[in-house]
Scaffold this motif. Structure first.
Motif, PDB file in Angstrom:
ATOM      1  N   LYS A  39       0.853  -1.187   0.000  1.00 32.28           N
ATOM      2  CA  LYS A  39       0.000   0.000   0.000  1.00 32.28           C
ATOM      3  C   LYS A  39       0.885   1.231   0.000  1.00 32.28           C
ATOM      4  O   LYS A  39       2.040   1.184   0.388  1.00 32.28           O
ATOM      5  N   LEU A  40       0.325   2.341  -0.434  1.00 33.73           N
ATOM      6  CA  LEU A  40       1.041   3.604  -0.469  1.00 33.73           C
ATOM      7  C   LEU A  40       0.835   4.353   0.844  1.00 33.73           C
ATOM      8  O   LEU A  40      -0.268   4.376   1.373  1.00 33.73           O
ATOM      9  N   ARG A  41       1.892   4.964   1.348  1.00 36.44           N
ATOM     10  CA  ARG A  41       1.807   5.746   2.579  1.00 36.44           C
ATOM     11  C   ARG A  41       1.543   7.207   2.244  1.00 36.44           C
ATOM     12  O   ARG A  41       2.322   7.830   1.551  1.00 36.44           O
ATOM     13  N   ALA A  42       0.471   7.750   2.801  1.00 35.74           N
ATOM     14  CA  ALA A  42       0.156   9.170   2.649  1.00 35.74           C
ATOM     15  C   ALA A  42       0.311   9.842   4.013  1.00 35.74           C
ATOM     16  O   ALA A  42      -0.439   9.522   4.949  1.00 35.74           O
ATOM     17  N   PRO A  43       1.298  10.751   4.164  1.00 36.16           N
ATOM     18  CA  PRO A  43       1.461  11.423   5.455  1.00 36.16           C
ATOM     19  C   PRO A  43       0.278  12.346   5.750  1.00 36.16           C
ATOM     20  O   PRO A  43      -0.148  13.110   4.883  1.00 36.16           O
ATOM     21  N   VAL A  44      -0.260  12.229   6.962  1.00 32.53           N
ATOM     22  CA  VAL A  44      -1.436  13.009   7.353  1.00 32.53           C
ATOM     23  C   VAL A  44      -1.317  13.443   8.809  1.00 32.53           C
ATOM     24  O   VAL A  44      -0.514  12.908   9.576  1.00 32.53           O
ATOM     25  N   ARG A  45      -2.131  14.397   9.162  1.00 29.56           N
ATOM     26  CA  ARG A  45      -2.409  14.742  10.562  1.00 29.56           C
ATOM     27  C   ARG A  45      -3.908  14.572  10.702  1.00 29.56           C
ATOM     28  O   ARG A  45      -4.672  15.005   9.840  1.00 29.56           O
ATOM     29  N   LEU A  46      -4.338  13.906  11.774  1.00 27.85           N
ATOM     30  CA  LEU A  46      -5.772  13.711  11.972  1.00 27.85           C
ATOM     31  C   LEU A  46      -6.162  14.006  13.393  1.00 27.85           C
ATOM     32  O   LEU A  46      -5.330  14.010  14.298  1.00 27.85           O
ATOM     33  N   SER A  47      -7.448  14.283  13.565  1.00 29.91           N
ATOM     34  CA  SER A  47      -7.974  14.625  14.874  1.00 29.91           C
ATOM     35  C   SER A  47      -9.144  13.720  15.208  1.00 29.91           C
ATOM     36  O   SER A  47      -9.983  13.433  14.356  1.00 29.91           O
ATOM     37  N   GLN A  48      -9.163  13.308  16.470  1.00 30.17           N
ATOM     38  CA  GLN A  48     -10.287  12.545  17.003  1.00 30.17           C
ATOM     39  C   GLN A  48     -10.877  13.351  18.157  1.00 30.17           C
ATOM     40  O   GLN A  48     -10.190  14.197  18.749  1.00 30.17           O
ATOM     41  N   PRO A  49     -12.122  13.105  18.532  1.00 28.16           N
ATOM     42  CA  PRO A  49     -12.781  13.912  19.554  1.00 28.16           C
ATOM     43  C   PRO A  49     -11.998  13.983  20.869  1.00 28.16           C
ATOM     44  O   PRO A  49     -11.585  12.956  21.416  1.00 28.16           O
ATOM     45  N   GLY A  50     -11.756  15.221  21.327  1.00 21.47           N
ATOM     46  CA  GLY A  50     -11.125  15.436  22.628  1.00 21.47           C
ATOM     47  C   GLY A  50      -9.655  15.078  22.705  1.00 21.47           C
ATOM     48  O   GLY A  50      -9.079  15.101  23.787  1.00 21.47           O
ATOM     49  N   ARG A  99     -13.265   4.676  11.578  1.00 22.96           N
ATOM     50  CA  ARG A  99     -13.330   5.717  10.552  1.00 22.96           C
ATOM     51  C   ARG A  99     -14.271   6.857  10.930  1.00 22.96           C
ATOM     52  O   ARG A  99     -13.938   8.033  10.790  1.00 22.96           O
ATOM     53  N   LEU A 100     -15.454   6.535  11.425  1.00 21.29           N
ATOM     54  CA  LEU A 100     -16.441   7.566  11.734  1.00 21.29           C
ATOM     55  C   LEU A 100     -16.137   8.329  13.017  1.00 21.29           C
ATOM     56  O   LEU A 100     -16.838   9.287  13.353  1.00 21.29           O
ATOM     57  N   ASN A 101     -15.088   7.941  13.753  1.00 18.93           N
ATOM     58  CA  ASN A 101     -14.685   8.650  14.959  1.00 18.93           C
ATOM     59  C   ASN A 101     -13.554   9.643  14.673  1.00 18.93           C
ATOM     60  O   ASN A 101     -12.992  10.221  15.577  1.00 18.93           O
ATOM     61  N   ILE A 102     -13.224   9.842  13.414  1.00 18.11           N
ATOM     62  CA  ILE A 102     -12.209  10.817  13.022  1.00 18.11           C
ATOM     63  C   ILE A 102     -12.933  12.130  12.732  1.00 18.11           C
ATOM     64  O   ILE A 102     -13.890  12.156  11.966  1.00 18.11           O
TER      65      ILE A 102
END
Length: 187
Positions: A39-50, A99-102
């Motif tokens: 798979k390809l790696r895509a660098p990201v920043r993500l946020s989850q609640p709190g 997924r839906l908690n992002i």
């Protein structure tokens, strides 16, 4: 006999690093068979609640079935998968995120635009918005959406079945989870 060691990262043709997924099983003789799916790696920043935002990588399919192009971050986030693997940059551990908690995902500036959104996603409408997430955090940006007809309003677009949509912000293009937004103020 079969090995239980996971795959090492490998360079893709594009020069980007790939992450592998191991599938195991037994062959007819009872020998463990291991198949690595690159798979390809895509660098990201993500946020989850709190939580504080996390840096890491999302893993994308190098080629979508019959499309001769890689999966995009937007397609991954809008896929029917309930959990998605996230390679946490802090310690290189794999975390399976619901997924839906992002709340949101922003892709690194060095990522090829073809890995962010499909090219068939030309924005024809734009509207400034303020978002308030369920945990009280606020975000400002420009919602951009395609419209084959001139009468598609922002509310129509947000009522589409896709869970995530792109928002242009000062940090770059963010993928916003509509399910985590309490209120959208049109500005």
């Amino acid at each position: 006999r079969g090995s239980t060691a996971g795959p090492q990262p490998a360079l893709c043709e594009s020069g980007r690093v790939a992450c592998g997924r191991v599938r195991g099983g037994l062959d007819p003789e009872g020998i463990v068979k291991v198949q690595v799916i690159q798979k390809l790696r895509a660098p990201v920043r993500l946020s989850q609640p709190g939580e504080s935002p996390l840096d890491g990588h999302l893993c994308l399919l190098p080629e979508l079935e019959g499309q001769r192009r890689p999966e995009t971050v937007l397609e991954l986030l809008n896929s029917p998968r309930r959990v998605i693997p996230f390679l946490r940059a802090l310690d290189d551990s794999v975390v399976l995120l619901t997924r839906l908690n992002i709340d949101w995902v922003v892709v690194g500036a060095e990522v090829d635009p073809g890995w962010i959104m499909p090219k068939r996603f030309p924005a024809t409408h734009e509207q400034g918005v303020w978002l308030q997430f369920f945990d009280g955090r606020m975000m400002e940006g420009d919602a951009r959406w395609p419209s084959h007809a001139a009468d598609i309003r922002l509310s129509d677009y947000l009522n589409d079945t896709a869970d995530f949509y792109p928002l242009a912000t000062r940090l770059g293009i963010m993928m916003i989870n509509k399910n985590r937004v309490r209120e959208t103020r049109v500005g």
